[in-house]
Scaffold this motif. Structure first.
Motif, PDB file in Angstrom:
ATOM      1  N   PRO A 584       0.805  -1.227   0.000  1.00  0.00           N
ATOM      2  CA  PRO A 584       0.000   0.000   0.000  1.00  0.00           C
ATOM      3  C   PRO A 584       0.839   1.279   0.000  1.00  0.00           C
ATOM      4  O   PRO A 584       0.425   2.303  -0.536  1.00  0.00           O
ATOM      5  CB  PRO A 584      -0.805  -0.107   1.303  1.00  0.00           C
ATOM      6  CG  PRO A 584      -0.921  -1.568   1.539  1.00  0.00           C
ATOM      7  CD  PRO A 584       0.367  -2.168   1.057  1.00  0.00           C
ATOM      8  N   LEU A 585       2.016   1.216   0.600  1.00  0.00           N
ATOM      9  CA  LEU A 585       2.861   2.417   0.691  1.00  0.00           C
ATOM     10  C   LEU A 585       3.318   2.870  -0.697  1.00  0.00           C
ATOM     11  O   LEU A 585       3.717   4.026  -0.883  1.00  0.00           O
ATOM     12  CB  LEU A 585       4.080   2.139   1.578  1.00  0.00           C
ATOM     13  CG  LEU A 585       3.740   1.874   3.052  1.00  0.00           C
ATOM     14  CD1 LEU A 585       4.884   1.205   3.784  1.00  0.00           C
ATOM     15  CD2 LEU A 585       3.359   3.177   3.749  1.00  0.00           C
ATOM     16  N   LEU A 586       3.256   1.985  -1.665  1.00  0.00           N
ATOM     17  CA  LEU A 586       3.614   2.361  -3.039  1.00  0.00           C
ATOM     18  C   LEU A 586       2.365   2.488  -3.906  1.00  0.00           C
ATOM     19  O   LEU A 586       2.246   3.409  -4.719  1.00  0.00           O
ATOM     20  CB  LEU A 586       4.540   1.301  -3.656  1.00  0.00           C
ATOM     21  CG  LEU A 586       5.809   0.965  -2.877  1.00  0.00           C
ATOM     22  CD1 LEU A 586       6.626  -0.074  -3.643  1.00  0.00           C
ATOM     23  CD2 LEU A 586       6.651   2.212  -2.634  1.00  0.00           C
ATOM     24  N   ALA A 587       1.425   1.548  -3.732  1.00  0.00           N
ATOM     25  CA  ALA A 587       0.296   1.474  -4.659  1.00  0.00           C
ATOM     26  C   ALA A 587      -0.608   2.695  -4.596  1.00  0.00           C
ATOM     27  O   ALA A 587      -1.254   3.062  -5.572  1.00  0.00           O
ATOM     28  CB  ALA A 587      -0.505   0.205  -4.382  1.00  0.00           C
ATOM     29  N   VAL A 588      -0.648   3.349  -3.431  1.00  0.00           N
ATOM     30  CA  VAL A 588      -1.557   4.494  -3.313  1.00  0.00           C
ATOM     31  C   VAL A 588      -1.017   5.734  -4.051  1.00  0.00           C
ATOM     32  O   VAL A 588      -1.781   6.620  -4.437  1.00  0.00           O
ATOM     33  CB  VAL A 588      -1.827   4.825  -1.818  1.00  0.00           C
ATOM     34  CG1 VAL A 588      -0.633   5.505  -1.172  1.00  0.00           C
ATOM     35  CG2 VAL A 588      -3.067   5.666  -1.666  1.00  0.00           C
ATOM     36  N   VAL A 589       0.300   5.767  -4.268  1.00  0.00           N
ATOM     37  CA  VAL A 589       0.903   6.997  -4.821  1.00  0.00           C
ATOM     38  C   VAL A 589       0.333   7.344  -6.208  1.00  0.00           C
ATOM     39  O   VAL A 589      -0.077   8.492  -6.443  1.00  0.00           O
ATOM     40  CB  VAL A 589       2.447   6.888  -4.824  1.00  0.00           C
ATOM     41  CG1 VAL A 589       3.082   8.101  -5.478  1.00  0.00           C
ATOM     42  CG2 VAL A 589       2.953   6.722  -3.383  1.00  0.00           C
ATOM     43  N   PRO A 590       0.261   6.389  -7.161  1.00  0.00           N
ATOM     44  CA  PRO A 590      -0.318   6.755  -8.461  1.00  0.00           C
ATOM     45  C   PRO A 590      -1.767   7.240  -8.341  1.00  0.00           C
ATOM     46  O   PRO A 590      -2.204   8.099  -9.122  1.00  0.00           O
ATOM     47  CB  PRO A 590      -0.268   5.445  -9.259  1.00  0.00           C
ATOM     48  CG  PRO A 590       0.748   4.600  -8.580  1.00  0.00           C
ATOM     49  CD  PRO A 590       0.740   5.001  -7.143  1.00  0.00           C
TER      50      PRO A 590
END
Ligand code: M6R
Length: 619
Positions: A584-590
């Motif tokens: 989630p710490l990466l996937a939410v950024v886009p």
């Protein structure tokens, strides 16, 4: 995150106090819980500092004017160690007869050990800050060397963590020495005057000639110029550049909006939230823990209470905390908590999550939990705010002030803090996952770099957002920890672009929502990594197939190297590999970037969406 200014000048017509106060006003967005200035005057260091907004400092200076000077430093604070009080406000004094003043941005991780050593030698402290330790150390080193730059060099060698330090000494008028490690610092070059700032906003009203420092460098400024050395004493060079922003843009670090800036601050928000969380033996430690370890060991149920984005951080954390601790975790929207007749007793830990620390719904939930006898722990970004004060224990996120109404960096910092809490509880209780804590912490420490990678590859997402400016509805799907990410993506779009958006658990589609899929319906899908247990990856790939077959336009967020999604994706947005719980710490950024650019494409106010306030202080 704090704001720092320094000024030295000779016969320029500017006074250090005016320059420093002007710089602080421009840096107030970096922190606004207290502020202070120190000047080197003929009779020594003269300083004023006050808790609260800069206005309080102005009033204090008007009531007690400062003496004339050619050298000044100033600070506007966002508290990390020690609450927002007059005593904890910067500058901090050190050395014999308080001959030295120092301001600091960042966190000195080993300050407890250093403070203990200083206390043993008879040094007394006036504040609860990590900063005062650096001021005392520097004051002593100056007494030994008589050279502020050499003294700084020897002090930074003893500090761990992230810091920018600026110091002045009574016996070195016309000189400021500064050091930086993992925390920002720029030099402003004037004619007969020199500036230092956390960013160029500090001096943009006076010069556009700036010098960027590298990591682990010390800079010494005088009215005539600047010199740079590395922490190891080797001569160094900065990178000179001309600032092209105007004053308003400078406050936003050159970004058009605070939200965009805050999205780009996420690597720091995560890294800073992890700072100082392990002791010398690698064991996890938390802030302000007023619950005993025995009480925590006895916890047999956790409730998370929060609202909006913070609640989605809690939903993400549920998966991780249950996995690591085997304690059941229930996430309750704070405004529903009281009405669901929660099963709470003294063995229940109620964890509240709040960026502002002032959300009334969350505060009332915490109070209710206490009345029922629960232990309460607050995960909060704002020192001195109400919710941490009302809680038994606090774990602060170190995201710095969040100005944009839409929460971004606080979300990542909240998930990070929740994970630290989960690992801490696992460690305390022993068991299968206690030994994994160090490994998860290590992976968490690698996340900021991966967020940078995601941020560096957002061009296509921006294009898609612009292209979709007329879209009326967007759906978001995810499973496991991807489910709260989907809901957060939908929330960002609703609040920023005023578009109908829904986040679903992908498995729920077939139970009804799939009827919404029509030709051209845009659907974001957060795909777990191929190594996620229970064949989750395969199941989400089939979900994509199902909606694609019904005409959906599929916008797929997938890990690097995941080729299984390609045949069914209209767009693939890549993120680096992580273990499942950290994704989630990466996937939410886009999804944040998408909402930001769609809102911008519609000509809306990104930082202050309609009908919304940053902090909701009514029930
Ligand atoms: O300050 P808090 O974290 O308690 O605020 C909770 C929500 O109001 C907040 O997260 C809100 O949902 C955000 N504006 C969403 O972007």
């Amino acid at each position: 995150m704090c704001g720092i200014v320094g000024y030295v000048g000779r016969d320029t017509g500017s006074t250090p106090l005016d320059v420093v106060m002007e710089g602080l006003a421009r840096l107030e967005y970096r922190g606004y819980d207290s502020a202070g200035v120190a000047l080197v005057t003929e009779s020594g260091i003269d300083q004023r500092k006050r808790a609260g907004k800069l206005e309080n400092l102005r009033t204090e200076i008007a009531a007690h004017p400062l003496a004339a000077s050619s050298t000044g430093i100033g600070h506007t604070r966002w508290a990390t160690h020690g609450g927002p009080t007059d005593e904890n406000a910067h500058p901090h004094l050190g050395g014999e007869d308080d001959a030295l003043a120092l301001v600091h941005n960042g966190i000195i991780e080993n300050f407890h050990q250093l403070k203990a050593q200083l206390l043993d030698t008879g040094v007394s402290f006036r504040s609860e800050t990590d900063t005062e330790v650096a001021a005392q150390l520097l004051g002593r080193e100056y007494a030994r060397t008589g050279d502020l730059t050499a003294a700084m060099q020897s002090v930074v060698a003893r500090l761990e963590g992230a810091f920018t330090l600026l110091a002045v000494h009574r016996d070195s008028p016309g000189t400021i020495v500064a050091a930086r490690r993992n925390s920002p610092l720029v030099v402003g070059v004037g004619d007969g005057e020199m500036f230092l700032g956390s960013d160029v906003a500090a001096f943009i009203g006076h010069t556009r000639q700036a010098v960027e420092l590298e990591q682990d460098q010390i800079v010494t400024i005088t009215p005539e110029g600047y010199s740079i050395v590395g922490f190891d004493g080797a001569p160094g060079q900065g990178k000179p550049y001309a600032v092209t922003w105007d004053a308003a843009a400078a406050e936003k670090g050159g970004y058009d909006t605070f939200m965009e800036k805050e999205i780009h601050e996420q690597p720091h928000a995560v890294a800073d939230t992890l700072l100082g969380r392990t002791d010398e033996d690698g064991r996890l430690v938390l802030d302000d823990m007023r619950v005993s370890e025995d009480e925590l060991r006895a916890v047999d149920r956790i409730y998370v209470v929060a609202c909006g984005t913070a609640a989605y951080a809690g939903m993400t954390a549920k998966y991780a905390i249950e996995h690591w601790t085997r304690i059941p975790v229930e996430v309750s929207l704070a405004h529903e908590f009281r009405y669901c007749d929660p099963i709470v007793d003294e063995r229940t830990l109620v964890v509240s999550i709040s960026q502002s620390g002032e959300t009334m719904d969350t505060l009332m939930a915490v109070k209710h939990a206490r009345e029922l006898g629960a232990r309460t722990l607050s995960i909060c970004n704002t020192h001195g705010s109400t919710i941490p004060r009302e809680s038994d224990a606090v774990l602060y996120t170190h995201a710095g002030p969040e100005i944009a109404v839409a929460s971004t960096k606080a979300f990542l910092a909240q998930i990070t803090a929740c994970y630290v809490l989960g690992l801490y509880l696992a460690q305390l209780r022993g068991g299968t996952y206690a030994d994994d804590a160090a490994q998860v912490m290590q992976e968490l420490r690698g996340i900021p770099e991966k967020i940078e990678q995601v941020l560096g590859s957002m061009d296509r997402v921006e294009e898609i957002a612009r292209f979709m400016a007329d879209t009326r509805s967007v759906l978001f799907l995810g499973r496991h920890v991807g489910f709260p990410v989907a809901m957060e993506g939908a929330l960002k779009l609703k609040e920023l672009a005023y578009i109908h958006a829904e986040g679903f658990a992908a498995g729920e589609l077939k139970h009804g929502p799939i009827a919404l899929i029509d030709a051209g319906q845009p659907v974001f899908v957060v795909v777990p990594g191929p190594d996620t247990p229970h064949e989750l990856h395969k199941k989400v790939v089939s979900n994509i197939q199902e909606i694609r077959a019904r005409g959906a336009r599929t916008l797929v967020i997938a890990q690097d190297g995941d080729t299984d999604v390609e045949p069914f994706a209209d767009e693939v947005i890549r993120i680096p590999h992580t273990s499942p719980l950290l994704q989630p710490l990466l996937a939410v950024v886009p999804l944040q970037v998408f909402a930001l650019h769609l809102s911008t494409a519609k000509g809306l106010d990104v930082d202050q969406p309609r009908n919304l306030a940053k902090s909701v202080t009514v029930e």
